[in-house]
Design an enzyme around this catalytic site. Sequence first.
Site, short mmCIF file in Angstrom:
data_model
loop_
_atom_site.label_atom_id
_atom_site.label_comp_id
_atom_site.label_asym_id
_atom_site.label_seq_id
_atom_site.Cartn_x
_atom_site.Cartn_y
_atom_site.Cartn_z
N SER A 185 0.79 -1.23 0.00
CA SER A 185 0.00 0.00 0.00
C SER A 185 0.83 1.28 0.00
CB SER A 185 -0.96 0.00 1.18
OG SER A 185 -0.27 -0.25 2.38
N HIS A 213 -5.60 -3.29 -2.96
CA HIS A 213 -5.19 -2.34 -4.00
C HIS A 213 -5.11 -2.99 -5.38
CE1 HIS A 213 -4.31 1.05 -1.34
NE2 HIS A 213 -3.84 0.16 -0.49
N LYS A 244 -12.00 0.94 -2.08
CA LYS A 244 -11.04 1.56 -2.99
C LYS A 244 -11.64 1.54 -4.40
CE LYS A 244 -7.35 0.14 0.17
NZ LYS A 244 -7.34 1.30 1.07
C1 LIG Z 1 -3.54 -3.43 1.82
C2 LIG Z 1 -4.69 -2.95 2.63
N1 LIG Z 1 -5.40 -3.84 3.34
C3 LIG Z 1 -6.45 -3.47 4.08
C4 LIG Z 1 -6.84 -2.16 4.15
C5 LIG Z 1 -8.01 -1.79 4.99
O1 LIG Z 1 -9.15 -1.70 4.17
P1 LIG Z 1 -10.49 -1.11 4.75
O2 LIG Z 1 -10.45 0.36 4.52
O3 LIG Z 1 -11.58 -1.80 4.01
O4 LIG Z 1 -10.50 -1.45 6.20
C6 LIG Z 1 -6.15 -1.19 3.44
C7 LIG Z 1 -6.56 0.22 3.51
O5 LIG Z 1 -5.82 1.12 3.76
C8 LIG Z 1 -5.03 -1.60 2.67
O6 LIG Z 1 -4.30 -0.69 2.01
#
Ligand SMILES: Cc1ncc(COP(=O)(O)O)c(C=O)c1O
Length: 398
Positions: A185, A213, A244
Amino acid sequence: MSKNFYQQINNCLNELKINNLLKKESIIITPQNVNIEIVGGYRVINFCSNNYLGLANDQNLILEVKKGIDDYGFGIASVRFICGTQKIHKILEKKIANFLCMEDAILYSSCFDANCGLFEPLFGLEDSIISDSLNHASIIDGIRLCKAKVYIFNSNSMDDLKKRLNEAKISGSRNIIIAVDGVTSMDGIIAKLHDICELANEYQALVIVDDSHGVGILGENGKGSHEYCNVIGKIDIITGTFGKALGGVSGGYIAAKKNVIELLRQKSRPYLFSNSLAPCNVVAFIKAVDMMVDCNHLREKLWNNVKLFREKMVSIGFKISNSNHAIIPIMLNDVKISQKFTYELFKKGIYVMSFFYPVVPKNKPRIRVQISASHSENDILYAVESFASIGKKLNIIK
Ligand SMILES: Cc1ncc(COP(=O)(O)O)c(C=O)c1O
């Protein structure tokens, strides 16, 4: 009342302030979009949202939300297993599972919850989890909640992964699990899932991918990093978010084999002890997953924008990650410079975020740019031009 406690809190806040580590929130008064307005009358072009396909303010999805409220009401006032399962929740689970080419799926309030609810019901003391060093905080926290032995491997390094696999094998683990982000991320690096699956096969390991992502944008049909890396059918468990590319609204899921999902329904704590997803959002998510099949034009626009921005930034001398993803970190080596740079960009109407420790390693502060299909070519060129002039002013490029 404990005076010491409140003093301790103030000390922590002061320490963050002194070290320039306080995060500030901007207050946005428009819907999420490429052009947004921030309190104070600042109109800026947004280069830091996860709105990869521009669906966060999509009129079709907004209509679905309205229809969802009319048909299924506002609140659900229950967890799933008491009285919080409507037929739409089941339809969405089937849809996301089919889209990802997995047997079944289970919904969560967020991917953070999904990751936190994943490991503890499935793995224990006898198991070994091998986790990529750049994994998202929610994977790290999810792993912490289970008692498995943890090994960390250098991000996306197959040599290091192999070493950890050997260590786990020697330790006599019941299950060996490799857990990675499909796309990291903070760096936008796409996991080498093809190689990871080959190693997993060699060591009889399971593969878990958080594709937050990747879903919606990677691969010919937007299924995500497993499609992009040609390993559909080889990943054991995929987690992801609706927050996203799929519309940007809170919601997450885990997709896996039927019996794994069934056990999670029985034992996964964020699923068992937290409210069901809002019905109107579920109705819109069903539509969003349907839309993924027909939005090649948006993915094409996104990748053209990404290519343009990456090529221009490299040609004027910026150091960026070597990847093809829409997450593009501009590495700056110094926290203060990255904050100053962000502020100067803001003055020019470009909205980006600088990231520093503890979100990224201490020696790797950066500005993270995120490209959307909704950016116009002019938006991209204006951003590059602004980076260039500020980069020169701050002596970062020549
Ligand atoms: C790789 C990754 N996993 C999980 C999440 C968390 O997602 P959510 O916003 O649905 O909790 C994010 C969000 O920043 C992320 O970048």
